[in-house]
Enzyme design. Structure first.
Site, PDB file in Angstrom:
ATOM      1  N   GLU A 107       0.915  -1.276   0.291  1.00  0.00           N
ATOM      2  CA  GLU A 107      -0.062  -0.065   0.365  1.00  0.00           C
ATOM      3  C   GLU A 107       0.697   1.093  -0.298  1.00  0.00           C
ATOM      4  OE1 GLU A 107      -1.869  -0.295   3.308  1.00  0.00           O
ATOM      5  OE2 GLU A 107      -3.907  -2.054   2.827  1.00  0.00           O
ATOM      6  N   GLU A 213      -5.671 -11.837  -0.375  1.00  0.00           N
ATOM      7  CA  GLU A 213      -6.668 -11.000   1.054  1.00  0.00           C
ATOM      8  C   GLU A 213      -8.102 -10.470   0.466  1.00  0.00           C
ATOM      9  OE1 GLU A 213      -5.755  -7.088   2.645  1.00  0.00           O
ATOM     10  OE2 GLU A 213      -2.780  -7.666   1.770  1.00  0.00           O
TER      11      GLU A 213
HETATM   12  C1  XIL Z   1      -5.811  -6.144   9.011  1.00  0.00           C
HETATM   13  C2  XIL Z   1      -5.747  -7.583  10.054  1.00  0.00           C
HETATM   14  O1  XIL Z   1      -6.813  -8.425   9.159  1.00  0.00           O
HETATM   15  C3  XIL Z   1      -6.021  -6.574  10.818  1.00  0.00           C
HETATM   16  O2  XIL Z   1      -6.357  -8.059  11.829  1.00  0.00           O
HETATM   17  C4  XIL Z   1      -4.966  -5.986  11.582  1.00  0.00           C
HETATM   18  O3  XIL Z   1      -5.708  -5.301  12.929  1.00  0.00           O
HETATM   19  C5  XIL Z   1      -5.304  -4.466  10.421  1.00  0.00           C
HETATM   20  O4  XIL Z   1      -4.705  -5.233   8.893  1.00  0.00           O
HETATM   21  N1  XIL Z   1      -4.618  -4.743   4.440  1.00  0.00           N
HETATM   22  C6  XIL Z   1      -3.519  -5.260   4.763  1.00  0.00           C
HETATM   23  C7  XIL Z   1      -3.633  -6.155   5.621  1.00  0.00           C
HETATM   24  O5  XIL Z   1      -2.994  -5.290   3.669  1.00  0.00           O
HETATM   25  O6  XIL Z   1      -2.375  -6.280   5.775  1.00  0.00           O
HETATM   26  C8  XIL Z   1      -5.107  -5.456   6.650  1.00  0.00           C
HETATM   27  O7  XIL Z   1      -4.845  -6.647   7.349  1.00  0.00           O
HETATM   28  C9  XIL Z   1      -6.353  -5.607   5.549  1.00  0.00           C
HETATM   29  C10 XIL Z   1      -6.326  -4.707   5.011  1.00  0.00           C
END
Ligand code: XIL
Length: 299
Positions: A107, A213
């Site tokens: 990101e 994700e």
């Molecule tokens: C999220 C986790 O799922 C949560 O448990 C944490 O509180 C915040 O991060 N993009 C990403 C992930 O790359 O690492 C994130 O994961 C969600 C958004």
């Protein structure tokens, strides 16, 4: 999360790849400048490998979930660069040969396509990006290195910025091998057409495409919703379409699909965004949802 028999059974039987949700992030792995926290990470990794799973490392660099010492680090740009190098290379060395792929950078762009003003950009400059990939590659030349970001299908300004960064890195032989398209999507958007064109744009750059994700929100606007079969069927249909589109990518560019959790009870969405949602393959009782069945049907 390995709690509970049914939970463990799902993890063992339904998936062939693991991605740690939080414990490989900088605040967890590197809590103090001279302290790395391996036990929990090693335990998860060794479990995954004992079950013959692939393990995807997430994430060496991000602007969130950084340890305080890193955010408050004092030094000139050379010292920041040395700190970045130690961070990346100590981790890559520790897991070398076991973690075969890394999200090196997560990101790095804003929604308008500009580079996010992270601590790395502030103290090292935009070249921190290529440096991060070079450092990771030096530490583990075999590892597949990814850039991972969200909204790359939905937002063409952001996608254009990432594409031009990657083109530039590739022209200069900076080692980058894959793109993680975070699939925090919903039953309403992005459209299948834009998802397909984003995947195509990136594999045509020679990158492996990771649908990372993945979760499919039923309630992206955070309204009061009623969980109906109609919504679950829409979700199943979206899953089916995304999976079929993914399979149209030439095999050499398919890295895989990663879900951001397996049961709705563990999804990050309700707690993180404070809304009711049911975005994953299994319900809160670990029962397979229509989304699961349609996903299987697509394979
Ligand atoms: C999220 C986790 O799922 C949560 O448990 C944490 O509180 C915040 O991060 N993009 C990403 C992930 O790359 O690492 C994130 O994961 C969600 C958004």
């Amino acid at each position: 999360m390995l709690d509970g028999t049914r939970n463990k059974e799902i993890i063992d039987r339904q998936f062939n790849s693991f991605t740690p949700e939080n414990i490989f992030k900088p605040n967890s792995l590197h809590p103090e400048e001279n302290t790395f926290n391996w036990p929990e990470a090693d335990q998860m990794l060794d479990y995954a490998l004992s079950q013959n799973k692939r393990f995807h490392g997430h994430t060496l660099l991000w602007h969130n979930q950084l340890p305080l010492w890193m955010e408050n680090f004092q030094g000139n740009s050379a010292e920041w660069e040395a700190m970045l190098k130690t961070h990346i290379q100590t981790i890559c060395h520790h897991f070398k040969g076991k973690v075969k792929a890394w999200d090196v950078l997560n990101e790095a762009f804003n929604e308008d396509g500009s580079l996010r003003n992270s601590i790395w950009k502030q103290h090292i400059g935009a070249s921190y990006i290529e440096k991060a990939f070079v450092f990771a590659h030096e530490a583990d030349p075999e590892a597949i290195l990814f850039y991972n970001d969200f909204n790359l299908a939905l937002n063409d300004k952001k996608r254009d910025a990432v594409v031009s960064l990657i083109r530039n890195l590739k022209q200069r032989n900076i080692p980058i091998h894959g793109i993680g398209l975070q699939m925090h999507i919903s039953i309403y958007y992005p459209s299948n057409v834009v998802i397909a064109s984003a995947m195509k744009e990136f594999y045509q750059l020679g990158l492996k495409v990771h649908l990372s994700e993945l979760d499919i929100s039923l309630n992206p606007r955070g309204l009061d919703i009623e969980l109906t079969d109609k919504l679950l069927q829409k979700q199943a249909q979206k899953m089916y379409s995304v999976s079929l589109l993914y399979q149209q990518i030439p095999k050499a560019y398919q890295y895989g699909i990663t879900f951001w959790g397996h049961s709705d009870v563990h999804s990050w969405i309700p707690s993180f965004f404070g809304r009711e949602d049911y975005p994953l393959l299994f319900d809160a009782n670990y029962k397979a949802k229509p989304m699961y069945c349609k996903f299987l049907e697509s394979l």
